[in-house]
Design a protein around this motif. Structure first.
Motif, PDB file in Angstrom:
ATOM      1  N   VAL A  96     -14.833  -3.884   4.049  1.00  0.00           N
ATOM      2  CA  VAL A  96     -13.821  -3.173   4.991  1.00  0.00           C
ATOM      3  C   VAL A  96     -14.281  -2.291   6.095  1.00  0.00           C
ATOM      4  O   VAL A  96     -13.832  -2.013   7.032  1.00  0.00           O
ATOM      5  CB  VAL A  96     -12.362  -2.875   4.183  1.00  0.00           C
ATOM      6  N   PRO A  97     -14.613  -0.989   5.662  1.00  0.00           N
ATOM      7  CA  PRO A  97     -15.045  -0.346   4.385  1.00  0.00           C
ATOM      8  C   PRO A  97     -13.798   0.230   3.759  1.00  0.00           C
ATOM      9  O   PRO A  97     -13.102   1.058   4.464  1.00  0.00           O
ATOM     10  CB  PRO A  97     -16.047   0.518   4.612  1.00  0.00           C
TER      11      PRO A  97
ATOM     12  N   GLU B  30      -6.499  -5.741   8.166  1.00  0.00           N
ATOM     13  CA  GLU B  30      -5.163  -5.380   8.947  1.00  0.00           C
ATOM     14  C   GLU B  30      -4.281  -4.305   8.220  1.00  0.00           C
ATOM     15  O   GLU B  30      -4.178  -3.487   8.738  1.00  0.00           O
ATOM     16  CB  GLU B  30      -4.282  -6.651   9.136  1.00  0.00           C
ATOM     17  N   LEU B  31      -4.321  -4.382   6.927  1.00  0.00           N
ATOM     18  CA  LEU B  31      -3.546  -3.212   6.152  1.00  0.00           C
ATOM     19  C   LEU B  31      -4.214  -2.107   6.048  1.00  0.00           C
ATOM     20  O   LEU B  31      -3.458  -1.187   6.299  1.00  0.00           O
ATOM     21  CB  LEU B  31      -3.237  -3.958   4.734  1.00  0.00           C
ATOM     22  N   LEU B  32      -5.309  -2.080   5.655  1.00  0.00           N
ATOM     23  CA  LEU B  32      -6.035  -0.695   5.619  1.00  0.00           C
ATOM     24  C   LEU B  32      -6.313   0.034   6.779  1.00  0.00           C
ATOM     25  O   LEU B  32      -6.615   0.930   6.796  1.00  0.00           O
ATOM     26  CB  LEU B  32      -7.262  -1.218   4.771  1.00  0.00           C
ATOM     27  N   SER B  33      -6.198  -0.842   8.159  1.00  0.00           N
ATOM     28  CA  SER B  33      -6.549  -0.333   9.053  1.00  0.00           C
ATOM     29  C   SER B  33      -5.267   0.725   9.638  1.00  0.00           C
ATOM     30  O   SER B  33      -5.575   1.617  10.355  1.00  0.00           O
ATOM     31  CB  SER B  33      -6.528  -1.276  10.599  1.00  0.00           C
ATOM     32  N   LYS B  34      -4.243   0.807   8.882  1.00  0.00           N
ATOM     33  CA  LYS B  34      -3.421   1.845   8.994  1.00  0.00           C
ATOM     34  C   LYS B  34      -3.766   3.220   8.427  1.00  0.00           C
ATOM     35  O   LYS B  34      -2.739   4.281   8.753  1.00  0.00           O
ATOM     36  CB  LYS B  34      -1.952   1.045   8.555  1.00  0.00           C
ATOM     37  N   ILE B  35      -4.469   3.244   7.639  1.00  0.00           N
ATOM     38  CA  ILE B  35      -4.872   4.789   7.126  1.00  0.00           C
ATOM     39  C   ILE B  35      -6.290   4.999   7.565  1.00  0.00           C
ATOM     40  O   ILE B  35      -7.372   4.131   7.722  1.00  0.00           O
ATOM     41  CB  ILE B  35      -4.756   4.808   5.491  1.00  0.00           C
ATOM     42  N   ASP B  36      -6.936   6.376   7.696  1.00  0.00           N
ATOM     43  CA  ASP B  36      -8.167   6.500   7.840  1.00  0.00           C
ATOM     44  C   ASP B  36      -8.883   6.794   6.353  1.00  0.00           C
ATOM     45  O   ASP B  36      -8.471   7.286   5.256  1.00  0.00           O
ATOM     46  CB  ASP B  36      -8.266   7.869   8.485  1.00  0.00           C
TER      47      ASP B  36
ATOM     48  N   MET C 272       0.872  -1.151  -0.006  1.00  0.00           N
ATOM     49  CA  MET C 272       0.043  -0.056   0.002  1.00  0.00           C
ATOM     50  C   MET C 272       0.953   1.359  -0.052  1.00  0.00           C
ATOM     51  O   MET C 272       1.655   1.259   0.879  1.00  0.00           O
ATOM     52  CB  MET C 272      -0.840   0.104   1.158  1.00  0.00           C
ATOM     53  N   PHE C 273       0.765   2.197  -1.231  1.00  0.00           N
ATOM     54  CA  PHE C 273       1.472   3.228  -1.090  1.00  0.00           C
ATOM     55  C   PHE C 273       0.532   4.662  -0.916  1.00  0.00           C
ATOM     56  O   PHE C 273      -0.470   4.592  -1.640  1.00  0.00           O
ATOM     57  CB  PHE C 273       1.914   3.330  -2.413  1.00  0.00           C
ATOM     58  N   VAL C 274       0.663   5.261   0.170  1.00  0.00           N
ATOM     59  CA  VAL C 274      -0.247   6.355   0.525  1.00  0.00           C
ATOM     60  C   VAL C 274       0.355   7.681   0.078  1.00  0.00           C
ATOM     61  O   VAL C 274       1.184   7.836  -0.469  1.00  0.00           O
ATOM     62  CB  VAL C 274      -0.209   6.395   2.145  1.00  0.00           C
ATOM     63  N   GLU C 275      -0.880   8.592  -0.249  1.00  0.00           N
ATOM     64  CA  GLU C 275      -0.555   9.861  -0.965  1.00  0.00           C
ATOM     65  C   GLU C 275       0.436  10.705  -0.176  1.00  0.00           C
ATOM     66  O   GLU C 275       1.318  11.445  -0.630  1.00  0.00           O
ATOM     67  CB  GLU C 275      -1.671  10.562  -1.202  1.00  0.00           C
ATOM     68  N   ASP C 276       0.541  10.612   1.193  1.00  0.00           N
ATOM     69  CA  ASP C 276       1.627  11.386   1.925  1.00  0.00           C
ATOM     70  C   ASP C 276       3.041  10.836   1.937  1.00  0.00           C
ATOM     71  O   ASP C 276       3.861  11.205   2.639  1.00  0.00           O
ATOM     72  CB  ASP C 276       1.106  11.408   3.337  1.00  0.00           C
ATOM     73  N   GLY C 277       3.447   9.562   1.245  1.00  0.00           N
ATOM     74  CA  GLY C 277       4.377   9.171   0.965  1.00  0.00           C
ATOM     75  C   GLY C 277       4.764   7.890   1.845  1.00  0.00           C
ATOM     76  O   GLY C 277       5.736   7.013   1.846  1.00  0.00           O
TER      77      GLY C 277
ATOM     78  N   SER D  14      -8.503 -13.689   3.074  1.00  0.00           N
ATOM     79  CA  SER D  14      -8.253 -12.357   2.211  1.00  0.00           C
ATOM     80  C   SER D  14      -8.857 -11.127   3.135  1.00  0.00           C
ATOM     81  O   SER D  14      -8.035 -10.029   3.091  1.00  0.00           O
ATOM     82  CB  SER D  14      -8.658 -12.555   1.132  1.00  0.00           C
ATOM     83  N   PHE D  15      -9.791 -11.247   3.273  1.00  0.00           N
ATOM     84  CA  PHE D  15     -10.747 -10.034   3.878  1.00  0.00           C
ATOM     85  C   PHE D  15      -9.836  -9.620   5.321  1.00  0.00           C
ATOM     86  O   PHE D  15      -9.557  -8.578   5.750  1.00  0.00           O
ATOM     87  CB  PHE D  15     -12.181 -10.527   4.506  1.00  0.00           C
ATOM     88  N   PHE D  16      -9.292 -10.674   6.317  1.00  0.00           N
ATOM     89  CA  PHE D  16      -8.732 -10.259   7.422  1.00  0.00           C
ATOM     90  C   PHE D  16      -7.423  -9.718   6.972  1.00  0.00           C
ATOM     91  O   PHE D  16      -6.856  -8.579   7.630  1.00  0.00           O
ATOM     92  CB  PHE D  16      -8.385 -11.676   8.299  1.00  0.00           C
TER      93      PHE D  16
END
Length: 161
Positions: free
Chosen positions: A119-120, A86-92, A15-20, A80-82
């Protein structure tokens, strides 16, 4: 709302986030006595308990029940859902461009989009992973046969313009 690109490459989720910021989760899920474990910790446990470890849940993304009932997961889509959660919980409030392998068929793509809703996360676009690696091409994904006849590339029934 946080814009990010989610890349599936068979070996990991990136996952690459817009803030770097960037995050990576190896494509491992381990079913332990107390629940599911994903990513690097699951990769390390795979050597100790291979019978409780899964590495192909994205390649075999489906809702077919496991041959033997498992306590915390019924099928590969649960694993896969889990891992995705887990990964997407790192961003809002993730808004995602998703880069998928060319081997993803329509059935797996539908499941992936359903996982994104659950997830959502808002999935704003889907691109074939090979095109994503170019990173300089702006493209639009059509899944309809009724797409305009412009200059395009047909990738397994999906038209990339």
């Amino acid at each position: 709302m946080t814009l990010a690109t989610l890349v599936f490459n068979g070996q990991s989720l990136q996952m690459f986030v817009e803030d770097g910021r960037s995050y990576e989760s190896p494509a491992y899920v381990h079913i332990s006595e107390v629940g599911l474990i994903s990513g690097e910790e699951a990769r390390q446990l795979a050597w100790l308990e291979p019978q409780n470890s899964y590495t192909r849940h994205w390649d075999q993304l489906d809702e077919k029940p496991f041959d033997e009932p498992r306590r915390y997961a019924r099928h590969h889509a649960d694993l896969s859902f889990f891992q995705l959660t887990e990964l997407l919980s790192k961003i809002d409030s993730p808004e995602l461009l998703v880069a998928i392998p060319g081997s993803f068929d329509d059935r797996r793509l539908q499941l992936l989009l359903g996982l994104g809703e659950a997830v959502p996360a808002k999935i704003c676009g889907v691109i074939e992973g090979a095109l994503y690696t170019l990173k300089t091409i702006t493209c639009l994904l059509y899944t309809s046969d009724a797409a305009d006849d412009l200059l395009c590339v047909d990738l397994g029934g999906r038209r990339i313009i």
